[in-house]
Design a protein around this motif. Structure first.
Motif, PDB file in Angstrom:
ATOM      1  N   MET A 193       0.704  -1.108  -0.251  1.00  0.00           N
ATOM      2  CA  MET A 193      -0.125  -0.147   0.221  1.00  0.00           C
ATOM      3  C   MET A 193       0.808   1.299  -0.664  1.00  0.00           C
ATOM      4  SD  MET A 193      -3.037  -1.298   1.814  1.00  0.00           S
ATOM      5  CE  MET A 193      -2.778  -1.466   3.296  1.00  0.00           C
ATOM      6  N   SER A 245      -1.435   4.095  -2.449  1.00  0.00           N
ATOM      7  CA  SER A 245      -2.432   4.637  -1.512  1.00  0.00           C
ATOM      8  C   SER A 245      -2.211   4.725  -1.135  1.00  0.00           C
ATOM      9  CB  SER A 245      -2.003   2.210  -1.186  1.00  0.00           C
ATOM     10  OG  SER A 245      -2.368   1.804  -2.229  1.00  0.00           O
ATOM     11  N   MET A 262      -4.801   7.699  -3.027  1.00  0.00           N
ATOM     12  CA  MET A 262      -5.582   6.881  -3.788  1.00  0.00           C
ATOM     13  C   MET A 262      -6.954   7.534  -3.439  1.00  0.00           C
ATOM     14  SD  MET A 262      -6.036   3.223  -3.420  1.00  0.00           S
ATOM     15  CE  MET A 262      -6.776   3.243  -2.742  1.00  0.00           C
ATOM     16  N   TYR A 285      -8.425   2.074 -10.121  1.00  0.00           N
ATOM     17  CA  TYR A 285      -7.098   1.691  -9.053  1.00  0.00           C
ATOM     18  C   TYR A 285      -7.726   0.078  -7.888  1.00  0.00           C
ATOM     19  CZ  TYR A 285      -5.471   5.586 -11.399  1.00  0.00           C
ATOM     20  OH  TYR A 285      -5.474   7.015 -12.286  1.00  0.00           O
ATOM     21  N   TRP A 293      -5.921  -2.679  -8.458  1.00  0.00           N
ATOM     22  CA  TRP A 293      -4.760  -3.273  -7.210  1.00  0.00           C
ATOM     23  C   TRP A 293      -5.418  -4.769  -6.667  1.00  0.00           C
ATOM     24  CZ3 TRP A 293      -3.689   2.509  -6.229  1.00  0.00           C
ATOM     25  CH2 TRP A 293      -2.770   2.659  -7.576  1.00  0.00           C
ATOM     26  N   THR A 294      -6.633  -4.614  -5.739  1.00  0.00           N
ATOM     27  CA  THR A 294      -6.909  -5.510  -5.724  1.00  0.00           C
ATOM     28  C   THR A 294      -7.116  -6.563  -5.669  1.00  0.00           C
ATOM     29  OG1 THR A 294      -8.918  -4.994  -5.219  1.00  0.00           O
ATOM     30  CG2 THR A 294      -7.898  -3.689  -3.297  1.00  0.00           C
ATOM     31  N   TYR A 314      -8.547   0.031   1.470  1.00  0.00           N
ATOM     32  CA  TYR A 314      -9.039  -0.618   0.152  1.00  0.00           C
ATOM     33  C   TYR A 314     -10.467  -0.226  -0.194  1.00  0.00           C
ATOM     34  CZ  TYR A 314      -4.850  -0.199  -2.400  1.00  0.00           C
ATOM     35  OH  TYR A 314      -3.821   0.302  -2.824  1.00  0.00           O
TER      36      TYR A 314
END
Lengths: 86, 306
Positions: B54, B58, B62, B76, B80-81, B293
């Motif tokens: 992260m 992030s 983010m 994003y 990303w996840t 997130y």
């Protein structure tokens, strides 16, 4: 094929089957619900969320976490079944 | 005490903590240095992976870019996840099983080729270099704010600290400083998010607050208000964004594939004892990542109407 090879290929076949199922769900929640079918799902509202938007910013991530834990469980069981656990 | 003194004190304590951890977990062998002796617990590895992952982008930016881009910012979050899922299912367990320390090692052995190995090394260097450049810039920005120095000076301060504890502790030192970093990071992100959520919607869980009604008694859903505001100003609705479906699809795909290949995350899975632990720590890491997130888009929504 020897017994050992047979066992290894059966193990691999099941492994690939799990991956296929899990990655199908992975695709459906992110690319499916979050992008391709977003507009259709947005007509449904859950609380203040339009459903497609929710999948894109929240739901897909929750499903991803669940997917990995399901994968861990399935693989641990598979390893045990074929005697590969260390 | 003035804010400045507090800042120096807190930054000083953090540095002391990181360097203390590095000295305590000094590397004693090659295996210690590269993969922390292969003896990190799945939870510690999960936290370290999450913090590693992260880092600057992030944490610092983010929520801001999602507030700015609305639905378009989802690329994003999902990218990303979702890429992490690919990494955990398709790469990490197999590399771990193979038993080498680095990806180029694996490529070289798998294809019986020195050339393939060198190509893999070059790829890893290019990826790491671009990644580190961005991260170090982030470090510079943070230090320039905290210590009121030039951004370049901030970058140099950050590099010296990282160099010190990385050389001394190797992967083991880095792993335990990352564990500490995760705790600091998630605390710093969640506390304000929870309080803003209570203030705006009366719901203490930001993930739910995001889809709740405003607390000012107007009975309007926060997201509806946001959509109304952006269309009134002549922009696209917050929950629709302005990118075409093909754009969103392609960017998400690119971010996912790129994420799955990050060298510094892959190497993390070599630090645990068994393949089983590698899988488990991958799951824990994503769970810990998901906390931030799923909160970030909520923070974006809370920031927008004010």
């Amino acid at each position: 094929m020897s017994d050992k090879q047979k066992r290894a290929s059966a193990y691999w076949k099941e492994n690939v089957r799990y991956l296929f199922i899990l990655l199908t769900i992975w695709f459906l929640v992110s690319y499916g619900a979050g992008i391709l079918f977003k507009d259709a799902l947005d007509t449904i509202k859950v609380g203040g969320f339009k459903l497609g938007f929710w999948f894109a910013q929240q739901g897909s991530i929750y499903v991803f976490v669940i997917l990995i834990f399901v994968y861990v469980r399935l693989m641990n069981k598979l390893d045990k079944k074929y005697g590969y656990d260390e | 005490m003035s804010v400045q003194v507090w800042t120096y004190l807190l930054v000083g304590i953090t540095f002391a903590l990181y360097i203390g951890i590095a000295i305590w977990s000094r590397a004693g062998s090659t295996k210690d240095f590269y993969v922390a002796g292969g003896g990190v617990s799945p939870l510690a590895n999960g936290m370290a992976t999450a913090a590693d992952w992260m880092s600057a982008a992030s944490f610092i930016s983010m929520a801001g870019i999602i507030a700015f881009a609305g639905y378009d910012g989802s690329v994003y979050l999902m990218g990303w996840t979702g890429g992490y899922v690919l990494l955990a299912l398709l790469l990490a367990p197999y590399l771990r099983k193979f038993g080498k320390f680095t990806v180029p090692d694996f490529i070289g052995d798998r294809y019986y080729s020195k050339t393939a190995r060198i190509v893999a090394v070059i790829c890893a260097l290019i990826v790491s270099f671009t990644y580190v450049a961005g991260q170090m810039r982030g470090v510079g920005v943070v230090f320039s704010r905290f210590l009121e120095v030039d951004i370049n000076t901030g970058v140099i301060i950050g590099m010296v600290i990282v160099l010190f504890y990385a050389v001394l502790g190797g992967m083991k030192g880095i792993t335990y400083t990352q564990v500490a970093q995760y705790c600091v990071l998630i605390f710093a992100f969640m506390v304000p998010a929870i309080f803003i959520s209570i203030q705006m919607t009366g719901n203490p869980i930001p993930q739910l607050g995001m889809g709740s009604k405003l607390a000012d008694g107007s009975g309007i859903y926060l997201l509806d208000k946001l959509d109304g505001l952006s269309t009134e100003l002549g922009f696209n609705a917050y929950t629709n964004g302005s990118k075409s479906m093909a754009d969103v699809f392609a960017i998400t795909l690119a971010l996912m594939v790129g994420t799955a290949g990050l060298p510094h995350v892959i190497v993390r899975f070599f630090t645990v004892k068994r393949v089983k632990d590698a899988r488990k720590s991958a799951g824990l890491a994503l769970l810990l990542i998901a906390i931030l997130y799923t909160t970030a888009p909520a923070v974006s929504v809370f920031a927008e109407p004010t």
